[in-house]
Design an enzyme around this catalytic site. Structure first.
Site: not given
Ligand code: C5P
Ligand code: MG
Length: 195
Positions: A89, A128, A145, A14, A134
């Site tokens: 989400r 990665r 996740r 994404k 991260r």
């Molecule tokens: O979108 P991304 O994978 O970078 O998000 C990393 C983490 O940030 C998620 O696993 C979650 O803990 C948090 N997050 C969230 N709500 C969102 C976006 C990210 O809780 N809308």
């Molecule tokens: Mg991302």
């Protein structure tokens, strides 16, 4: 205006695709994950609040995310459009986003559903991990996740299908090919809209 949600499991690409889309179509890229990670790095109040959720691979509560997103959208009053990456989400977040945009007389145009097999997701994120730095690119957190995605985020596909906005994109191909498919979908949408 053109407002896009890029949707897909963690590791589906994404962020990579969003950057390319934002550049080509001159959209503002809003990645909630990137925003939260920046706050963590700064050690701000927000960063401290969200740290535990992120490190465990859990979702930050809707209210926190929505407030943050609202602030960011308001910072870009003259934007040609947005690409929302990693948001919404949950169904609640999607409903709040629709409500927030409708107050501004705008809407989500397209939801790109990036489809990648689970095995590939894990191998990408593990791969990665060395460079990403991260805190959540660790094997147990990666699986967590993916589980959270299936439970809380996947149901959004139906939400957006009901609105007729889902475009499925095969995310297994290489970056350039995936981007081509995305551009094709956006260009078709734009040409129908302009007619
Ligand atoms: O979108 P991304 O994978 O970078 O998000 C990393 C983490 O940030 C998620 O696993 C979650 O803990 C948090 N997050 C969230 N709500 C969102 C976006 C990210 O809780 N809308
Ligand atoms: Mg991302």
């Amino acid at each position: 205006m053109l407002n896009i949600v890029i949707f897909g499991p963690p590791g589906s690409g994404k962020g990579t695709q969003s950057e390319k889309i934002a550049e080509k179509y001159r959209l503002i890229h809003l990645s909630t994950g990137d925003l939260l990670r920046e706050e963590m790095k700064k050690g701000s109040d927000l960063g401290i609040k969200v740290k535990n959720y992120i490190n465990k691979g859990e979702l930050v509560p809707d209210e926190i995310i929505i407030e943050e997103l609202h602030l960011k959208v308001s910072e870009h009053k003259n934007a040609k459009g947005f690409i929302f990456d990693g948001f919404p989400r949950t169904i609640v977040q999607a409903e709040m986003l629709d409500e927030m945009l409708s107050k501004k007389d705008i809407k989500i145009d397209i939801v790109l559903n990036i489809q990648v097999e689970e095995e590939e997701l894990v191998s990408r994120m593990m791969g990665r991990a060395k460079d990403s730095n991260r805190s959540d690119d660790k094997e147990d957190v990666i699986y967590k996740r993916i589980d959270i995605y299936k439970e809380q985020t996947f149901p959004l596909i139906k939400y957006y299908k009901n609105q007729g906005k889902i475009v499925n994109i095969d995310g297994m191909a290489e970056i350039g090919k995936v981007f081509e498919k995305i551009c094709h979908a956006i260009d078709i949408y734009n040409s129908v809209k302009d007619r």
